[in-house]
Design an enzyme around this catalytic site. Structure first.
Site, PDB file in Angstrom:
ATOM      1  N   GLU A  13       0.661   3.994  -8.705  1.00  0.00           N
ATOM      2  CA  GLU A  13       1.780   4.067  -7.756  1.00  0.00           C
ATOM      3  C   GLU A  13       2.753   5.194  -8.104  1.00  0.00           C
ATOM      4  O   GLU A  13       3.925   5.152  -7.731  1.00  0.00           O
ATOM      5  CB  GLU A  13       2.533   2.717  -7.742  1.00  0.00           C
ATOM      6  CG  GLU A  13       1.667   1.494  -7.498  1.00  0.00           C
ATOM      7  CD  GLU A  13       1.116   1.401  -6.080  1.00  0.00           C
ATOM      8  OE1 GLU A  13       1.704   1.980  -5.159  1.00  0.00           O
ATOM      9  OE2 GLU A  13       0.050   0.773  -5.908  1.00  0.00           O
TER      10      GLU A  13
ATOM     11  N   PHE B  57       4.415  -8.707  -6.616  1.00  0.00           N
ATOM     12  CA  PHE B  57       4.309  -8.883  -5.166  1.00  0.00           C
ATOM     13  C   PHE B  57       3.682  -7.615  -4.579  1.00  0.00           C
ATOM     14  O   PHE B  57       4.150  -6.503  -4.833  1.00  0.00           O
ATOM     15  CB  PHE B  57       5.694  -9.112  -4.548  1.00  0.00           C
ATOM     16  CG  PHE B  57       5.669  -9.192  -3.047  1.00  0.00           C
ATOM     17  CD1 PHE B  57       5.141 -10.304  -2.400  1.00  0.00           C
ATOM     18  CD2 PHE B  57       6.169  -8.145  -2.268  1.00  0.00           C
ATOM     19  CE1 PHE B  57       5.106 -10.370  -1.007  1.00  0.00           C
ATOM     20  CE2 PHE B  57       6.144  -8.209  -0.880  1.00  0.00           C
ATOM     21  CZ  PHE B  57       5.613  -9.319  -0.250  1.00  0.00           C
ATOM     22  N   GLY B  58       2.618  -7.807  -3.797  1.00  0.00           N
ATOM     23  CA  GLY B  58       1.941  -6.687  -3.138  1.00  0.00           C
ATOM     24  C   GLY B  58       2.046  -6.828  -1.633  1.00  0.00           C
ATOM     25  O   GLY B  58       1.901  -7.931  -1.093  1.00  0.00           O
ATOM     26  N   TYR B  59       2.289  -5.702  -0.955  1.00  0.00           N
ATOM     27  CA  TYR B  59       2.444  -5.741   0.506  1.00  0.00           C
ATOM     28  C   TYR B  59       1.587  -4.669   1.187  1.00  0.00           C
ATOM     29  O   TYR B  59       1.576  -4.571   2.417  1.00  0.00           O
ATOM     30  CB  TYR B  59       3.928  -5.554   0.887  1.00  0.00           C
ATOM     31  CG  TYR B  59       4.484  -4.278   0.297  1.00  0.00           C
ATOM     32  CD1 TYR B  59       4.995  -4.257  -1.009  1.00  0.00           C
ATOM     33  CD2 TYR B  59       4.449  -3.078   0.994  1.00  0.00           C
ATOM     34  CE1 TYR B  59       5.464  -3.086  -1.578  1.00  0.00           C
ATOM     35  CE2 TYR B  59       4.912  -1.909   0.439  1.00  0.00           C
ATOM     36  CZ  TYR B  59       5.418  -1.921  -0.844  1.00  0.00           C
ATOM     37  OH  TYR B  59       5.854  -0.749  -1.405  1.00  0.00           O
ATOM     38  N   GLY B  60       0.885  -3.839   0.387  1.00  0.00           N
ATOM     39  CA  GLY B  60       0.053  -2.771   0.946  1.00  0.00           C
ATOM     40  C   GLY B  60      -1.343  -2.877   0.361  1.00  0.00           C
ATOM     41  O   GLY B  60      -1.995  -3.932   0.457  1.00  0.00           O
ATOM     42  N   SER B  61      -1.778  -1.818  -0.310  1.00  0.00           N
ATOM     43  CA  SER B  61      -3.134  -1.865  -0.893  1.00  0.00           C
ATOM     44  C   SER B  61      -3.244  -2.950  -1.959  1.00  0.00           C
ATOM     45  O   SER B  61      -4.343  -3.426  -2.242  1.00  0.00           O
ATOM     46  CB  SER B  61      -3.521  -0.505  -1.463  1.00  0.00           C
ATOM     47  OG  SER B  61      -2.706  -0.178  -2.568  1.00  0.00           O
TER      48      SER B  61
HETATM   49  C1  SIN Z   1       1.766  -2.420  -2.583  1.00  0.00           C
HETATM   50  O1  SIN Z   1       0.638  -2.552  -2.110  1.00  0.00           O
HETATM   51  O2  SIN Z   1       2.430  -3.426  -2.909  1.00  0.00           O
HETATM   52  C2  SIN Z   1       2.376  -1.082  -2.827  1.00  0.00           C
HETATM   53  C3  SIN Z   1       1.927  -0.010  -1.911  1.00  0.00           C
HETATM   54  C4  SIN Z   1       0.472   0.326  -2.022  1.00  0.00           C
HETATM   55  O3  SIN Z   1      -0.024   0.522  -3.139  1.00  0.00           O
HETATM   56  O4  SIN Z   1      -0.206   0.410  -0.995  1.00  0.00           O
END
Ligand code: SIN
Length: 177
Positions: free
Chosen positions: A88, A9-13
């Site tokens: 990360e 699951f990704g929520y940012g980049s």
């Molecule tokens: C994510 O995107 O899920 C983690 C935070 C990031 O790498 O920006």
């Protein structure tokens, strides 16, 4: 869902630049978490002396965070997690979170979360301070503004309303204008 399915699951980049191959991509939400620009970036969007800010997930039982879930092939997963652990490494750890798709599929995901006890955590700050830090930070991966603007664009494409991200975007655009 098969027991073997491996989801991230990704929520940012990871929404707008996953940088890995996947079998399937689904919009998905995790309940009890909210997205915040409270994590320091000393290695991508800032420097050790002048860190930028990137998102992490903060526990909040009243909130739900929507992002994207990716299904990985079992053969590729090991290499993908090695690469993501490196990407990360500035304070994120892998948590197992349950994500739900708009059609109510329940996905067991691996999610990279930077918890408040990590060395790079910056925590909350007033909107003006957050915006100024993002407007002025730059690191090896590029300007911090790119991270914010790409995330805001990706959330609009997903039709996700995220007041924290959109208010920051507006403030930073005002600072730059
Ligand atoms: C994510 O995107 O899920 C983690 C935070 C990031 O790498 O920006």
């Amino acid at each position: 869902m098969s027991a073997q399915d491996i989801w991230i699951f990704g929520y940012g980049s990871l929404i707008w630049r996953p940088d890995f191959d996947y079998l399937e991509r689904q919009t998905a939400s995790v309940a009890g978490w909210t997205r915040r620009f409270w994590q320091g970036s000393h290695d991508h969007r800032g420097t050790p002396d002048e860190p930028g800010r990137v998102v992490t997930l903060i526990e909040d039982s009243t909130q739900t965070c929507t992002g994207v879930a990716y299904r990985l092939s079992a053969d590729a997963a090991h290499k993908i997690f090695d690469a993501l652990d490196h990407r990360e490494k500035n304070g994120y750890e892998r948590l197992e979170l349950c994500a739900t798709t708009p059609t109510q599929r329940q996905l067991n995901t691996i999610t990279y979360v930077a918890t408040p006890d990590n060395f790079a955590y910056l925590g909350p700050a007033p909107l003006a301070a957050l915006s100024a830090q993002i407007a002025n930070s730059i690191g090896p991966s590029g300007p911090n503004t790119e991270y914010l603007f790409e995330l805001a664009d990706a959330l609009r494409t997903l039709e996700v309303d995220d007041a924290h991200v959109f208010e920051l975007e507006q403030q930073v655009r005002t600072l730059l204008s």
